[in-house]
Design a protein around this motif. Structure first.
Motif, PDB file in Angstrom:
ATOM      1  N   LEU A 105       3.428 -31.393   2.353  1.00  0.00           N
ATOM      2  CA  LEU A 105       3.112 -31.054   3.326  1.00  0.00           C
ATOM      3  C   LEU A 105       1.587 -30.484   3.303  1.00  0.00           C
ATOM      4  O   LEU A 105       1.149 -29.833   4.232  1.00  0.00           O
ATOM      5  N   ASN A 106       1.607 -30.029   2.462  1.00  0.00           N
ATOM      6  CA  ASN A 106      -0.218 -29.832   2.503  1.00  0.00           C
ATOM      7  C   ASN A 106      -0.827 -30.775   2.120  1.00  0.00           C
ATOM      8  O   ASN A 106      -2.208 -30.460   2.632  1.00  0.00           O
ATOM      9  N   ALA A 107      -0.765 -32.327   2.691  1.00  0.00           N
ATOM     10  CA  ALA A 107      -1.362 -32.638   3.010  1.00  0.00           C
ATOM     11  C   ALA A 107      -1.226 -33.282   4.814  1.00  0.00           C
ATOM     12  O   ALA A 107      -2.444 -33.947   5.058  1.00  0.00           O
ATOM     13  N   PHE A 108      -0.560 -32.865   5.236  1.00  0.00           N
ATOM     14  CA  PHE A 108       0.410 -32.850   7.089  1.00  0.00           C
ATOM     15  C   PHE A 108      -1.093 -32.539   7.097  1.00  0.00           C
ATOM     16  O   PHE A 108      -0.685 -30.489   7.406  1.00  0.00           O
ATOM     17  N   PRO A 109      -2.007 -32.646   8.255  1.00  0.00           N
ATOM     18  CA  PRO A 109      -2.710 -32.152   8.830  1.00  0.00           C
ATOM     19  C   PRO A 109      -2.861 -31.414  10.549  1.00  0.00           C
ATOM     20  O   PRO A 109      -3.326 -31.561  11.841  1.00  0.00           O
ATOM     21  N   GLY A 161      -3.751 -24.024   2.454  1.00  0.00           N
ATOM     22  CA  GLY A 161      -3.808 -22.368   2.983  1.00  0.00           C
ATOM     23  C   GLY A 161      -3.507 -21.832   4.505  1.00  0.00           C
ATOM     24  O   GLY A 161      -2.892 -20.339   4.729  1.00  0.00           O
ATOM     25  N   GLN A 162      -3.438 -22.685   6.175  1.00  0.00           N
ATOM     26  CA  GLN A 162      -3.150 -21.907   6.613  1.00  0.00           C
ATOM     27  C   GLN A 162      -1.395 -21.575   6.707  1.00  0.00           C
ATOM     28  O   GLN A 162      -1.135 -20.953   7.272  1.00  0.00           O
ATOM     29  N   PHE A 163      -0.788 -22.264   5.933  1.00  0.00           N
ATOM     30  CA  PHE A 163       0.248 -22.068   5.832  1.00  0.00           C
ATOM     31  C   PHE A 163       0.887 -20.956   4.693  1.00  0.00           C
ATOM     32  O   PHE A 163       1.667 -20.115   5.546  1.00  0.00           O
ATOM     33  N   LEU A 164       0.146 -20.832   4.061  1.00  0.00           N
ATOM     34  CA  LEU A 164       0.225 -19.468   3.351  1.00  0.00           C
ATOM     35  C   LEU A 164      -0.227 -17.941   4.064  1.00  0.00           C
ATOM     36  O   LEU A 164       1.102 -17.144   4.377  1.00  0.00           O
ATOM     37  N   ASP A 165      -1.246 -18.400   4.807  1.00  0.00           N
ATOM     38  CA  ASP A 165      -1.860 -17.279   5.733  1.00  0.00           C
ATOM     39  C   ASP A 165      -1.192 -17.083   6.954  1.00  0.00           C
ATOM     40  O   ASP A 165      -0.682 -15.725   7.330  1.00  0.00           O
ATOM     41  N   ALA A 166       0.304 -17.874   7.699  1.00  0.00           N
ATOM     42  CA  ALA A 166       1.071 -18.217   8.529  1.00  0.00           C
ATOM     43  C   ALA A 166       2.376 -17.344   8.166  1.00  0.00           C
ATOM     44  O   ALA A 166       3.028 -16.374   8.827  1.00  0.00           O
ATOM     45  N   ILE A 167       2.865 -17.728   7.132  1.00  0.00           N
ATOM     46  CA  ILE A 167       3.137 -16.799   6.440  1.00  0.00           C
ATOM     47  C   ILE A 167       3.174 -14.871   6.028  1.00  0.00           C
ATOM     48  O   ILE A 167       4.026 -14.449   6.546  1.00  0.00           O
TER      49      ILE A 167
END
Length: 57
Positions: free
Chosen positions: A31-35, A42-48
């Motif tokens: 998931l972290n490698a998927f651009p 970090g954008q994943f955590l920011d969005a949550i």
């Protein structure tokens, strides 16, 4: 004791736990490698966090 000097664990639940930890780590790495936003690290955590904070106000 195994012939190679390691520790042998007889508990199947230990191996099940190690399998799930391995699976979780592999999934998070992919998931972290998927651009793609918001799956990019970090954008994943920011969005949550943004959605949680937005829901509170």
């Amino acid at each position: 004791m195994s012939p190679w000097g390691g520790v042998v664990v007889e508990s199947r639940s230990f191996y099940n736990l190690m399998f799930w930890i391995y699976t979780l780590n592999l999934t998070l790495a992919l998931l972290n490698a998927f651009p793609a936003y918001p799956l990019d690290g970090g954008q994943f955590l920011d969005a949550i966090l943004a959605s949680v904070i937005k829901d509170q106000h």
